[in-house]
Every structure is written in C-alpha cells, then in structure tokens.
Design an enzyme around this catalytic site. Structure first.
Site, PDB file in Angstrom:
ATOM      1  N   GLY A  13       0.771  -1.236   0.000  1.00 21.76           N
ATOM      2  CA  GLY A  13       0.000   0.000   0.000  1.00 21.76           C
ATOM      3  C   GLY A  13       0.800   1.283   0.000  1.00 21.76           C
ATOM      4  O   GLY A  13       0.218   2.369   0.039  1.00 21.76           O
ATOM      5  N   THR A  17       3.395   0.573  -7.292  1.00 23.65           N
ATOM      6  CA  THR A  17       2.922   0.466  -8.670  1.00 23.65           C
ATOM      7  C   THR A  17       2.617   1.838  -9.257  1.00 23.65           C
ATOM      8  O   THR A  17       2.935   2.109 -10.421  1.00 23.65           O
ATOM      9  CB  THR A  17       1.674  -0.436  -8.743  1.00 23.65           C
ATOM     10  N   THR A  18       2.033   2.714  -8.466  1.00 20.99           N
ATOM     11  CA  THR A  18       1.724   4.072  -8.929  1.00 20.99           C
ATOM     12  C   THR A  18       2.995   4.805  -9.331  1.00 20.99           C
ATOM     13  O   THR A  18       3.055   5.434 -10.399  1.00 20.99           O
ATOM     14  CB  THR A  18       1.000   4.857  -7.817  1.00 20.99           C
ATOM     15  N   GLU A  34       4.377  -6.573 -10.657  1.00 20.78           N
ATOM     16  CA  GLU A  34       4.234  -7.853  -9.970  1.00 20.78           C
ATOM     17  C   GLU A  34       2.819  -8.378 -10.137  1.00 20.78           C
ATOM     18  O   GLU A  34       1.857  -7.619 -10.258  1.00 20.78           O
ATOM     19  CB  GLU A  34       4.569  -7.726  -8.483  1.00 20.78           C
ATOM     20  N   ASP A  84       8.046  -2.865 -10.163  1.00 20.30           N
ATOM     21  CA  ASP A  84       7.439  -2.431  -8.897  1.00 20.30           C
ATOM     22  C   ASP A  84       7.633  -3.474  -7.788  1.00 20.30           C
ATOM     23  O   ASP A  84       6.855  -3.530  -6.842  1.00 20.30           O
ATOM     24  CB  ASP A  84       5.958  -2.073  -9.070  1.00 20.30           C
ATOM     25  N   GLU A 145      -7.820  -7.485   0.896  1.00 15.64           N
ATOM     26  CA  GLU A 145      -7.064  -6.692   1.870  1.00 15.64           C
ATOM     27  C   GLU A 145      -7.957  -6.012   2.902  1.00 15.64           C
ATOM     28  O   GLU A 145      -7.455  -5.404   3.854  1.00 15.64           O
ATOM     29  CB  GLU A 145      -6.237  -5.623   1.156  1.00 15.64           C
TER      30      GLU A 145
END
Length: 204
Positions: A13, A17-18, A34, A84, A145
C-alpha cells in the site's frame, strides 16, 4: 555502462505500482508489474495463512522468476526497465508466513531460482507511516485486503527496513519518505523523486 534496471520496494500500500507507472512514463521505459490479484490462493491465504501460505508464496515466486527471466533479452538489448518489486520480497514474506519446515524447503528453492536472475542497478525504497499505509490500503479497496491485520502490516514494515539494510550492502538503495509526497497530482513531488533517480542513473 550497464542497462539501467530499477526496482521499487516498500510495504503493502505504500505506492510502488503508482510510482512505477509514473517513472516509466517519464523516462519512456518498460514497467514490470508484480502479479498479485491473479494469485488464485491469495484470498484463501488471508482467510487462513497457515493452511495456504506455501501455495501462495510458491505461486508468487514462480511467476516473478518467470517475469525476471523474460526481461533478460530486453536488458541485453539495452532497454531500461523499472519494476514495482524486488525478488527479495518473496523471501521476506515467506519467512514471516511459513513454518520452519516449509521455510527450509522454500529457502532452498529460492536460492536456486535466484542465482541466474538479473540484478537491479538500484532499489527505490518507499516508506510511509503506519497510519498513512493503512489509509492507502483502505482507499484502493482490494477485497482480499479489507480485513488485513494492522499488526501484520506494521511487522512487514519492520521486516522491510531490515531487508533494505542488508540489500544496501550489494545494491544502492534510494530511500524516499512518501507521507507528504503526492507524485500522482504534484509534478514537483514527482520531480523530487526523479532527481534522486537521475543521480543514480549517472553512475550506472
């Protein structure tokens, strides 16, 4: 000069990735993501970690090894890549979730598979406070999650800190604290991160 291959790491979190997408777009390079949600064992894992940890960790390991094997021709052709994740995260998660017997099996497999994988030029390590991380996990709304134990996330953050200290002995680690950074909406925040990356690109 070696072909630049950067990995972004940090606790669940934190924004890996961002940032990976933003950096890839800026430099016009390939972005390696990933595989997470495609893992068929993941929801079962979060419901019962003891029962499904080995299957979950092996799925992640095998898929990431395949991804990293597949980028070898791109690196040989001098196409820079940013990912990432770093393969060491597999060992970090597995060590926390597997019992002693399964961990021993996993560790032996990991060492064999990791031997021939491409090594990154540098690792971009994203950090954030526990409260911010939990907010970001909630905001992205992944179903598996939603009931994640905050204590588990806090322990993972500690594990990451220790892992990065160890990795820094072999690979440059660029640590970035993200609590007050919005690299999606703020060009100045993104520029701050890119400046840090540029300084490492010049030495690759």
């Amino acid at each position: 000069m070696n072909t630049p291959f950067f990995c972004i790491e940090g606790v669940i979190g934190v924004g890996k990735t961002t940032l990976c997408k933003a950096i890839a777009a800026h430099y016009q390079i390939n972005c390696l993501h990933e595989i997470v949600e495609e893992n068929p064992f993941l929801e079962k894992f979060y419901d019962d970690m003891n029962a499904w940890s080995f299957q979950t960790e092996m799925f992640f390991l095998c898929n990431r090894v395949k991804q990293l094997e597949d980028i070898k021709p791109m690196l040989r052709a001098q196409h820079p890549i940013i990912a990432d994740y770093h393969i060491s995260k597999n060992r970090l998660f597995a060590r926390r979730t597997l019992d002693a017997k399964k961990w021993d099996q996993y560790e032996r497999i990991f060492e064999i598979l990791n031997e021939s994988l491409p090594k990154p030029s540098a690792i971009i390590y994203l950090k954030a406070s526990h409260e911010i991380v939990m907010e970001r996990i909630k905001k992205r709304g992944r179903s598996f999650e939603k009931d994640m134990d905050p204590a588990y996330i806090k322990q993972l953050a500690s594990d990451y800190d220790k892992a990065m200290i160890k990795l820094a002995k072999e690979t440059p680690v660029v640590t970035i604290h993200t609590d007050n950074l919005d690299f999606v909406s703020s060009q100045s925040d993104l520029a701050y991160i890119l400046t840090k990356i540029d300084s490492h690109l010049s030495s690759v």
